[in-house]
Design a protein around this motif. Structure first.
Motif, mmCIF file in Angstrom:
data_model
loop_
_atom_site.group_PDB
_atom_site.id
_atom_site.type_symbol
_atom_site.label_atom_id
_atom_site.label_comp_id
_atom_site.label_asym_id
_atom_site.label_seq_id
_atom_site.Cartn_x
_atom_site.Cartn_y
_atom_site.Cartn_z
ATOM 1 N N SER A 168 0.844 -1.198 0.000
ATOM 2 C CA SER A 168 0.000 0.000 0.000
ATOM 3 C C SER A 168 0.880 1.249 0.000
ATOM 4 N N THR A 169 0.268 2.425 0.084
ATOM 5 C CA THR A 169 1.011 3.685 0.051
ATOM 6 C C THR A 169 0.611 4.560 1.232
ATOM 7 N N ASP A 170 1.589 5.081 1.932
ATOM 8 C CA ASP A 170 1.337 5.970 3.059
ATOM 9 C C ASP A 170 2.333 7.128 2.977
ATOM 10 N N PHE A 171 1.863 8.291 2.568
ATOM 11 C CA PHE A 171 2.742 9.450 2.415
ATOM 12 C C PHE A 171 3.285 9.935 3.749
ATOM 13 N N SER A 172 2.529 9.741 4.807
ATOM 14 C CA SER A 172 2.996 10.211 6.110
ATOM 15 C C SER A 172 4.272 9.475 6.535
ATOM 16 N N ALA A 173 4.373 8.182 6.203
ATOM 17 C CA ALA A 173 5.577 7.422 6.546
ATOM 18 C C ALA A 173 6.789 7.992 5.822
ATOM 19 N N ALA A 174 6.608 8.329 4.545
ATOM 20 C CA ALA A 174 7.714 8.909 3.774
ATOM 21 C C ALA A 174 8.126 10.258 4.345
ATOM 22 N N MET A 175 7.156 11.061 4.764
ATOM 23 C CA MET A 175 7.463 12.393 5.291
ATOM 24 C C MET A 175 8.150 12.316 6.646
ATOM 25 N N GLU A 176 7.753 11.370 7.460
ATOM 26 C CA GLU A 176 8.389 11.230 8.770
ATOM 27 C C GLU A 176 9.853 10.798 8.622
ATOM 28 N N THR A 177 10.100 9.863 7.703
ATOM 29 C CA THR A 177 11.480 9.421 7.453
ATOM 30 C C THR A 177 12.306 10.567 6.883
ATOM 31 N N ALA A 178 11.701 11.353 5.991
ATOM 32 C CA ALA A 178 12.396 12.506 5.421
ATOM 33 C C ALA A 178 12.730 13.531 6.495
ATOM 34 N N SER A 179 11.820 13.731 7.425
ATOM 35 C CA SER A 179 12.056 14.681 8.505
ATOM 36 C C SER A 179 13.255 14.265 9.345
ATOM 37 N N GLU A 180 13.364 12.970 9.612
ATOM 38 C CA GLU A 180 14.516 12.462 10.369
ATOM 39 C C GLU A 180 15.810 12.658 9.585
ATOM 40 N N ALA A 181 15.745 12.421 8.274
ATOM 41 C CA ALA A 181 16.942 12.574 7.436
ATOM 42 C C ALA A 181 17.404 14.022 7.405
ATOM 43 N N PHE A 182 16.488 14.956 7.236
ATOM 44 C CA PHE A 182 16.858 16.372 7.220
ATOM 45 C C PHE A 182 17.342 16.829 8.594
ATOM 46 N N ASN A 205 -3.095 6.950 -2.021
ATOM 47 C CA ASN A 205 -2.742 7.043 -0.602
ATOM 48 C C ASN A 205 -3.701 6.203 0.217
ATOM 49 N N HIS A 206 -3.151 5.189 0.896
ATOM 50 C CA HIS A 206 -3.980 4.303 1.725
ATOM 51 C C HIS A 206 -3.693 4.500 3.207
ATOM 52 N N GLY A 207 -2.844 5.454 3.526
ATOM 53 C CA GLY A 207 -2.462 5.674 4.914
ATOM 54 C C GLY A 207 -3.340 6.707 5.600
ATOM 55 N N GLU A 208 -2.919 7.052 6.804
ATOM 56 C CA GLU A 208 -3.654 8.043 7.587
ATOM 57 C C GLU A 208 -3.300 9.443 7.103
ATOM 58 N N SER A 209 -3.838 10.429 7.743
ATOM 59 C CA SER A 209 -3.576 11.815 7.358
ATOM 60 C C SER A 209 -2.086 12.137 7.493
ATOM 61 N N TYR A 210 -1.590 12.840 6.500
ATOM 62 C CA TYR A 210 -0.179 13.218 6.491
ATOM 63 C C TYR A 210 0.028 14.667 6.946
#
Length: 339
Positions: A168-182, A205-210
């Motif tokens: 599935s796809t969850d944009f919030s997961a990608a954004m959280e990982t990106a936040s840690e990287a930055f 997008n199948h995830g929760e709110s981003y």
């Protein structure tokens, strides 16, 4: 000292051979002359001959030949230390690896097309620090921020949908990982550089709110750009076996074949809220080209400062001196001038 092409130095071995050949030839020639004229007559015929002048003449020519050979090898002497600064932006690419990215409405598939366009992006970067996040329902930092574009290409090439535990796809997961990287970037290295996140996805997008994760990125002054890949008509999601043969198409819980379509609204909304822009990739690469043009306009920061030694070519001087020696040898007299 280093050499441009050291193989030419082997030609220096010809000089002793030339000296030996010249000595043997002159010896044979003198013997023949004496046999014809006799030693006394021969000495009178070459009255004024200067053996030392002949030796100087030959030595100068051989030195000239040697210097020309050395010049041809390209000697590099001395160094000039230069400082090279690499400047650019902090770019983090988030690549969707959900099952829908295997759809073939964009040839050869959405994922392969996306990887191709990211490769084109990497090839045109110059001094930008870039990283890679892969995500589905979960997200992983595939490659941390780096200036090593070759290593980044390797990480990109091995990115496949099968490597992810979720389809599935969850944009919030990608954004959280990106936040840690930055957040892990050291501020003393390019802290003034623009921070950019590029999300490449078909928009499902199948995830929760981003919203919360997106706001966290905004608080870190990260601009979020999105790149949609796919078509509005959509396509089925093929399933391939280990041998590469087509096994069928992905079905839902009711047994119906799933059709996936590009959903630009979600991606466009993320870009608008993230102070970025939305682009699309279809058959061409205009989307990535437009993003590159925008990237060039962003604030640049200094990421690396490196000193290197620049060796100076010195063959010109050796060649000039060699020619002077040869010219001197050709004009130098081997007969003494009589008063």
């Amino acid at each position: 000292m280093i050499w441009q092409d050291g193989l030419y130095l082997w030609f220096l071995l010809l000089i002793p051979l030339l000296i030996a050949a010249s000595w043997w030839y002159n010896k044979q020639l003198n013997e023949k002359r004496i046999s014809f004229f006799g030693s006394d007559l021969f000495e009178r015929l070459r009255s004024g001959f200067w053996p030392l002048g002949k030796g100087i003449k030959h030595i100068a020519i051989y030195i000239g030949i040697g210097l020309l050979i050395i010049a041809a090898a390209g000697p590099k002497l001395g160094t000039e230390v230069r400082e090279v600064k690499r400047q650019g932006v902090d770019l983090l690419v988030a690549l969707d690896l959900s099952a829908s990215m295997n759809a073939e409405d964009v040839k050869p598939s959405r994922l392969e097309k996306a990887k191709y366009e990211v490769t084109r992006l990497i090839e045109r970067l110059d001094g930008d620090r870039v990283g890679l996040v892969v995500f589905t329902g979960e997200a992983y930092l595939q490659a941390p921020m780096t200036l090593d574009y070759s290593a980044l290409r390797l990480f990109l090439n091995i990115a496949e949908t099968k490597q992810m535990p979720s389809s599935s796809t969850d944009f919030s997961a990608a954004m959280e990982t990106a936040s840690e990287a930055f957040g892990s970037i050291k501020e003393d290295k390019g802290g003034n550089a623009a921070k950019v996140m590029l999300i490449i996805s078909d928009g499902e997008n199948h995830g929760e709110s981003y919203s919360s994760a997106l706001q966290q990125l905004r608080d870190q002054n990260v601009s979020i750009y999105t790149l949609g890949i796919g078509t509005s008509s959509g396509s089925r999601i093929p399933l391939y076996g280990d041998s590469g043969s087509l096994m069928g198409y992905k079905r839902n819980e009711d047994g119906e074949v799933v059709t996936t379509k590009l959903q630009p609204d979600v991606l466009r909304s993320i870009a608008e809220e993230g102070n970025g822009e939305y682009y699309e990739i279809r058959s061409g690469g205009s989307g990535i080209d437009s993003f590159l043009g925008r990237l060039d306009e962003l604030q640049q920061g200094e990421f690396a400062s490196q000193e290197y030694a620049d060796y100076k070519n010195q063959y010109q001087w050796l060649a000039a001196i060699g020619l002077l020696f040869m010219l001197f040898g050709m004009v130098f007299p081997k007969f003494k001038i009589r008063d």
